[in-house]
Design a protein around this motif. Structure first.
Motif, PDB file in Angstrom:
ATOM      1  N   LEU A 416       0.822  -1.213   0.000  1.00 26.83           N
ATOM      2  CA  LEU A 416       0.000   0.000   0.000  1.00 26.83           C
ATOM      3  C   LEU A 416       0.856   1.262   0.000  1.00 26.83           C
ATOM      4  O   LEU A 416       0.543   2.246  -0.698  1.00 26.83           O
ATOM      5  CB  LEU A 416      -0.943  -0.004   1.195  1.00 26.83           C
ATOM      6  CG  LEU A 416      -2.096  -1.014   1.140  1.00 26.83           C
ATOM      7  CD1 LEU A 416      -2.864  -1.006   2.455  1.00 26.83           C
ATOM      8  CD2 LEU A 416      -3.041  -0.726  -0.031  1.00 26.83           C
ATOM      9  N   HIS A 417       1.930   1.284   0.769  1.00 33.94           N
ATOM     10  CA  HIS A 417       2.799   2.464   0.790  1.00 33.94           C
ATOM     11  C   HIS A 417       3.431   2.678  -0.587  1.00 33.94           C
ATOM     12  O   HIS A 417       3.460   3.815  -1.095  1.00 33.94           O
ATOM     13  CB  HIS A 417       3.887   2.299   1.856  1.00 33.94           C
ATOM     14  CG  HIS A 417       4.874   3.429   1.885  1.00 33.94           C
ATOM     15  ND1 HIS A 417       4.614   4.633   2.501  1.00 33.94           N
ATOM     16  CD2 HIS A 417       6.118   3.545   1.341  1.00 33.94           C
ATOM     17  CE1 HIS A 417       5.655   5.441   2.347  1.00 33.94           C
ATOM     18  NE2 HIS A 417       6.577   4.805   1.651  1.00 33.94           N
ATOM     19  N   SER A 418       3.928   1.617  -1.203  1.00 34.01           N
ATOM     20  CA  SER A 418       4.539   1.747  -2.525  1.00 34.01           C
ATOM     21  C   SER A 418       3.520   2.211  -3.560  1.00 34.01           C
ATOM     22  O   SER A 418       3.848   2.986  -4.468  1.00 34.01           O
ATOM     23  CB  SER A 418       5.159   0.411  -2.953  1.00 34.01           C
ATOM     24  OG  SER A 418       6.228   0.048  -2.107  1.00 34.01           O
ATOM     25  N   LEU A 419       2.292   1.731  -3.448  1.00 29.06           N
ATOM     26  CA  LEU A 419       1.238   2.172  -4.359  1.00 29.06           C
ATOM     27  C   LEU A 419       1.020   3.677  -4.255  1.00 29.06           C
ATOM     28  O   LEU A 419       0.892   4.376  -5.266  1.00 29.06           O
ATOM     29  CB  LEU A 419      -0.067   1.439  -4.040  1.00 29.06           C
ATOM     30  CG  LEU A 419      -0.295   0.108  -4.748  1.00 29.06           C
ATOM     31  CD1 LEU A 419      -1.359  -0.717  -4.029  1.00 29.06           C
ATOM     32  CD2 LEU A 419      -0.706   0.352  -6.199  1.00 29.06           C
ATOM     33  N   GLY A 420       0.969   4.180  -3.020  1.00 33.46           N
ATOM     34  CA  GLY A 420       0.791   5.618  -2.844  1.00 33.46           C
ATOM     35  C   GLY A 420       1.948   6.416  -3.408  1.00 33.46           C
ATOM     36  O   GLY A 420       1.742   7.475  -4.026  1.00 33.46           O
ATOM     37  N   ALA A 515       1.074   7.773   2.235  1.00 27.91           N
ATOM     38  CA  ALA A 515       2.004   7.883   1.111  1.00 27.91           C
ATOM     39  C   ALA A 515       1.480   8.830   0.035  1.00 27.91           C
ATOM     40  O   ALA A 515       2.258   9.520  -0.636  1.00 27.91           O
ATOM     41  CB  ALA A 515       2.264   6.503   0.511  1.00 27.91           C
ATOM     42  N   LEU A 516       0.176   8.889  -0.134  1.00 30.21           N
ATOM     43  CA  LEU A 516      -0.410   9.798  -1.125  1.00 30.21           C
ATOM     44  C   LEU A 516      -0.259  11.254  -0.699  1.00 30.21           C
ATOM     45  O   LEU A 516      -0.059  12.140  -1.535  1.00 30.21           O
ATOM     46  CB  LEU A 516      -1.885   9.473  -1.329  1.00 30.21           C
ATOM     47  CG  LEU A 516      -2.199   8.202  -2.113  1.00 30.21           C
ATOM     48  CD1 LEU A 516      -3.664   7.822  -1.943  1.00 30.21           C
ATOM     49  CD2 LEU A 516      -1.863   8.380  -3.593  1.00 30.21           C
ATOM     50  N   GLY A 517      -0.384  11.521   0.575  1.00 30.97           N
ATOM     51  CA  GLY A 517      -0.220  12.878   1.075  1.00 30.97           C
ATOM     52  C   GLY A 517      -1.161  13.854   0.390  1.00 30.97           C
ATOM     53  O   GLY A 517      -2.360  13.591   0.235  1.00 30.97           O
ATOM     54  N   PRO A 518      -0.643  15.000  -0.063  1.00 34.08           N
ATOM     55  CA  PRO A 518      -1.504  16.039  -0.650  1.00 34.08           C
ATOM     56  C   PRO A 518      -2.164  15.627  -1.955  1.00 34.08           C
ATOM     57  O   PRO A 518      -3.141  16.248  -2.371  1.00 34.08           O
ATOM     58  CB  PRO A 518      -0.541  17.212  -0.858  1.00 34.08           C
ATOM     59  CG  PRO A 518       0.824  16.612  -0.890  1.00 34.08           C
ATOM     60  CD  PRO A 518       0.764  15.424   0.027  1.00 34.08           C
ATOM     61  N   TYR A 523      -7.060  15.680  -5.549  1.00 30.96           N
ATOM     62  CA  TYR A 523      -7.720  14.989  -6.654  1.00 30.96           C
ATOM     63  C   TYR A 523      -9.070  15.635  -6.985  1.00 30.96           C
ATOM     64  O   TYR A 523      -9.815  15.994  -6.072  1.00 30.96           O
ATOM     65  CB  TYR A 523      -7.932  13.519  -6.295  1.00 30.96           C
ATOM     66  CG  TYR A 523      -8.568  12.718  -7.411  1.00 30.96           C
ATOM     67  CD1 TYR A 523      -7.812  12.258  -8.467  1.00 30.96           C
ATOM     68  CD2 TYR A 523      -9.944  12.458  -7.406  1.00 30.96           C
ATOM     69  CE1 TYR A 523      -8.400  11.546  -9.500  1.00 30.96           C
ATOM     70  CE2 TYR A 523     -10.532  11.736  -8.432  1.00 30.96           C
ATOM     71  CZ  TYR A 523      -9.744  11.283  -9.482  1.00 30.96           C
ATOM     72  OH  TYR A 523     -10.332  10.585 -10.501  1.00 30.96           O
ATOM     73  N   PRO A 524      -9.398  15.802  -8.282  1.00 26.28           N
ATOM     74  CA  PRO A 524      -8.729  15.288  -9.475  1.00 26.28           C
ATOM     75  C   PRO A 524      -7.595  16.167 -10.008  1.00 26.28           C
ATOM     76  O   PRO A 524      -7.016  15.846 -11.051  1.00 26.28           O
ATOM     77  CB  PRO A 524      -9.866  15.206 -10.490  1.00 26.28           C
ATOM     78  CG  PRO A 524     -10.762  16.336 -10.109  1.00 26.28           C
ATOM     79  CD  PRO A 524     -10.708  16.413  -8.610  1.00 26.28           C
ATOM     80  N   ASP A 525      -7.299  17.249  -9.341  1.00 25.57           N
ATOM     81  CA  ASP A 525      -6.186  18.085  -9.762  1.00 25.57           C
ATOM     82  C   ASP A 525      -4.904  17.598  -9.106  1.00 25.57           C
ATOM     83  O   ASP A 525      -4.920  16.774  -8.185  1.00 25.57           O
ATOM     84  CB  ASP A 525      -6.446  19.546  -9.379  1.00 25.57           C
ATOM     85  CG  ASP A 525      -7.693  20.097 -10.042  1.00 25.57           C
ATOM     86  OD1 ASP A 525      -7.894  19.807 -11.240  1.00 25.57           O
ATOM     87  OD2 ASP A 525      -8.479  20.792  -9.368  1.00 25.57           O
ATOM     88  N   ALA A 526      -3.785  18.139  -9.559  1.00 25.13           N
ATOM     89  CA  ALA A 526      -2.508  17.868  -8.913  1.00 25.13           C
ATOM     90  C   ALA A 526      -2.291  18.884  -7.805  1.00 25.13           C
ATOM     91  O   ALA A 526      -2.793  20.017  -7.877  1.00 25.13           O
ATOM     92  CB  ALA A 526      -1.374  17.946  -9.938  1.00 25.13           C
ATOM     93  N   PRO A 527      -1.551  18.521  -6.748  1.00 25.28           N
ATOM     94  CA  PRO A 527      -1.270  19.497  -5.689  1.00 25.28           C
ATOM     95  C   PRO A 527      -0.506  20.688  -6.246  1.00 25.28           C
ATOM     96  O   PRO A 527       0.257  20.561  -7.213  1.00 25.28           O
ATOM     97  CB  PRO A 527      -0.399  18.706  -4.702  1.00 25.28           C
ATOM     98  CG  PRO A 527      -0.592  17.281  -5.041  1.00 25.28           C
ATOM     99  CD  PRO A 527      -0.919  17.221  -6.494  1.00 25.28           C
ATOM    100  N   ALA A 528      -0.703  21.830  -5.651  1.00 31.14           N
ATOM    101  CA  ALA A 528       0.052  23.014  -6.064  1.00 31.14           C
ATOM    102  C   ALA A 528       1.529  22.779  -5.786  1.00 31.14           C
ATOM    103  O   ALA A 528       1.904  22.272  -4.729  1.00 31.14           O
ATOM    104  CB  ALA A 528      -0.431  24.244  -5.293  1.00 31.14           C
ATOM    105  N   SER A 529       2.368  23.113  -6.756  1.00 25.48           N
ATOM    106  CA  SER A 529       3.807  22.886  -6.592  1.00 25.48           C
ATOM    107  C   SER A 529       4.440  23.970  -5.739  1.00 25.48           C
ATOM    108  O   SER A 529       3.906  25.048  -5.578  1.00 25.48           O
ATOM    109  CB  SER A 529       4.481  22.841  -7.963  1.00 25.48           C
ATOM    110  OG  SER A 529       4.230  24.022  -8.686  1.00 25.48           O
TER     111      SER A 529
END
Length: 529
Positions: A416-420, A515-518, A523-529
């Motif tokens: 699960l961690h690797s998936l995230g 692991a997914l964090g922000p 979602y569905p957008d990407a986190p602000a960089s």
């Protein structure tokens, strides 16, 4: 080093220990035996073949190919090594080369059932499904009690939408060998088969059978997880999936930092300026790439597109990764390629993939999910190709991967961690692509496709430069071979259940969420960089 004539074949006693270690998946032990042995006797083709098997199991596919070619060079008449090489080439997406080797093998051993089985599988990879089916049926008529042949026959029937016959073939394989885990998993993997209590008890009994192989054990555990899931036994289902994944992870360790490093280097390499300074490539508009994580809806998009009169579906083609790494370390090496070489690479891609095409439709779909890592490379060699990013809710997508047994190539899915981490790296690179190549990639959000199918299909076709055709909304009526785990799901109308299957397991998904964090919140957008 000049080749030496091989001595008459004798299996060295030391190799018996290595063979036992391979059989028990004790790869470190096998390696410790084989490498020193080959230093003493570099012409031992049997040891080279075993080392090739070891390399293939840990994902060093090119090393495996080179080792098998060396074994064949040392013992040109050794059909077993040639068959191993043909099987490996087929899995590498080079079935035409595999078929050339098989032609040689049949000259020497025309009656071997294993070779016929391999030929049928190779023909299927070339898209010749009718001939593949004919060969399987001929083999079964000659030897009706071979569970592995019934299993392969079931795979082929499923691919061409003969579902009832495919289920019967899987059941026949199980009746011959009740502990055949892959047959149980193949039934589960249809997604449309509902196991009953008798099936659950049969799988549980098989898991207790003495001498069960590791492969049978994890296939059975994945299948049992599906049966328990269907019965609403959430805690037991998750435990079974966790057991199966732990077994696979032990067999195929995964280091998420390797991918993170690759994404870092891609972002540093493929800047807006570097891509702008490299126009050219092959101008052909033929390919439509669908990139994504597995289990994100890519097969659905392929089926929708392939229902259009101008688009042909193929499969998950391995050619882009092979070409991207042809000249050295990816991604850095591809920036050094001059325009003529990049154009030649685009032409080579079209030539390699032509063996998969069966119609004169002008466009075709390549839906290898992992091609998301190579989107900038696709831009450099095929600037007029279409690129579609299929994206699904991170918890739904990742947990669906955790429930899925992959035959090969998706080692990140067993933890699960690797998936995230994997999902986050995918989002990060695709956000960078959006920044440096704005508008280049068309994104389809799976949940939006479920909620408003017609609007999303029209947007998809418009991006591809295709006129709307009603058949694209009735994609489930399109008759074509589908070679992915979603084969039966795309043969029925879109349904909502898949968007909600992860909900009962949410309390088990803590490592994934962390692991997914922000990425999860954005979602569905990407986190602000």
């Amino acid at each position: 080093m000049a080749s030496q004539p091989p001595v008459p074949y004798r299996f060295h006693p030391r190799l018996v220990e290595a063979a036992l270690a391979l059989n028990e998946n004790r790869l470190e032990v096998a390696e410790r035996i084989l490498k020193p042995h080959l230093k003493e006797d570099p012409f031992d083709a049997a040891a080279i073949r075993m080392l090739a098997e070891l390399a293939a199991r840990i994902g060093r596919i090119r090393d495996a190919e080179n080792l098998l070619r060396r074994a064949v060079e040392l013992r040109p008449s050794w059909t077993a090594a040639k068959a191993n090489l043909a099987m490996l080439l087929g899995r590498m997406g080079r079935p035409a080369e595999a078929m050339e080797l098989l032609d040689e093998i049949f000259v020497e051993e025309p009656e071997d059932i294993g070779h016929w089985n391999l030929k049928a599988a190779t023909l299927a990879r070339l898209g010749d499904f009718d001939e593949s089916i004919r060969i399987y049926e001929e083999v079964i008529a000659r030897s009706p009690n071979q569970p592995g042949v019934w299993l392969s026959y079931g795979h082929m029937l499923k691919t061409i939408a003969k579902l009832d016959a495919g289920i019967a073939a899987y059941r026949k394989a199980i009746s011959i060998r009740p502990t055949l885990g892959e047959a149980w998993w193949s039934l589960a993997n249809l997604k449309t088969v509902k196991f009953d209590q008798a099936d659950v008890e049969a799988m549980q009994a098989a898991l207790e059978a003495p001498g069960l192989t590791q492969s049978d054990r994890y296939h059975l555990a994945f299948a049992l997880g599906k049966a328990l899931h269907d019965g609403g036994r959430t805690d037991e289902a998750f435990a079974s999936y966790a057991t199966a994944n732990a077994l696979r992870l032990k067999e195929h360790p995964y280091r998420p930092g390797t991918l993170t490093n690759l994404v870092d280097r891609c972002i540093a390499t493929f800047t807006r300026e570097n891509l702008a300074d490299r126009p050219g490539g092959c101008a052909a508009p033929d390919p439509i790439f669908v990139v994504s994580l597995p289990r994100a809806g890519s097969t659905l998009l392929e089926q929708i597109l392939s229902s259009h009169s101008l688009v042909e579906g193929t499969s998950e083609l391995q050619d882009i990764p092979a070409l991207a790494r042809k000249f050295g370390k990816y991604p850095e090496a591809v920036l050094d390629l001059d325009p003529d070489v990049r154009r030649e690479l685009g032409d080579e891609y079209l030539k390699r993939t032509s063996v998969q095409r069966r119609s004169d439709r002008p466009y075709f779909v390549d839906k290898l999910p992992n091609n998301w890592m190579y989107v900038p490379f696709i831009q450099l060699i095929l600037p007029n190709a279409k690129i579609i990013d299929a994206r699904r809710h991170p918890l739904g997508c990742c947990f669906s991967n955790f429930r899925q047994h992959f035959a090969r190539g998706q080692e990140f899915a067993y933890d699960l961690h690797s998936l995230g981490r994997y999902y986050s790296d995918y989002v990060r690179l695709m956000a960078h692509v959006d920044s440096v190549l704005p508008g280049r990639v068309h994104r389809v959000i799976y949940e939006r496709m479920v909620d408003d199918t017609e609007t999303e299909v029209r947007r998809l076709l418009d991006y591809c430069g295709l006129k709307f055709e009603p058949a694209c909304l009735e994609f489930y009526k399109t008759e074509r071979a589908v070679r992915t785990p979603s084969s039966e799901q795309v043969r029925r109308p879109i349904y909502r259940e898949a968007t909600e299957e992860w909900h009962p397991y949410e309390t088990c998904l803590g490592p994934l969420k962390a692991a997914l964090g922000p990425v999860l919140d954005a979602y569905p957008d990407a986190p602000a960089s």
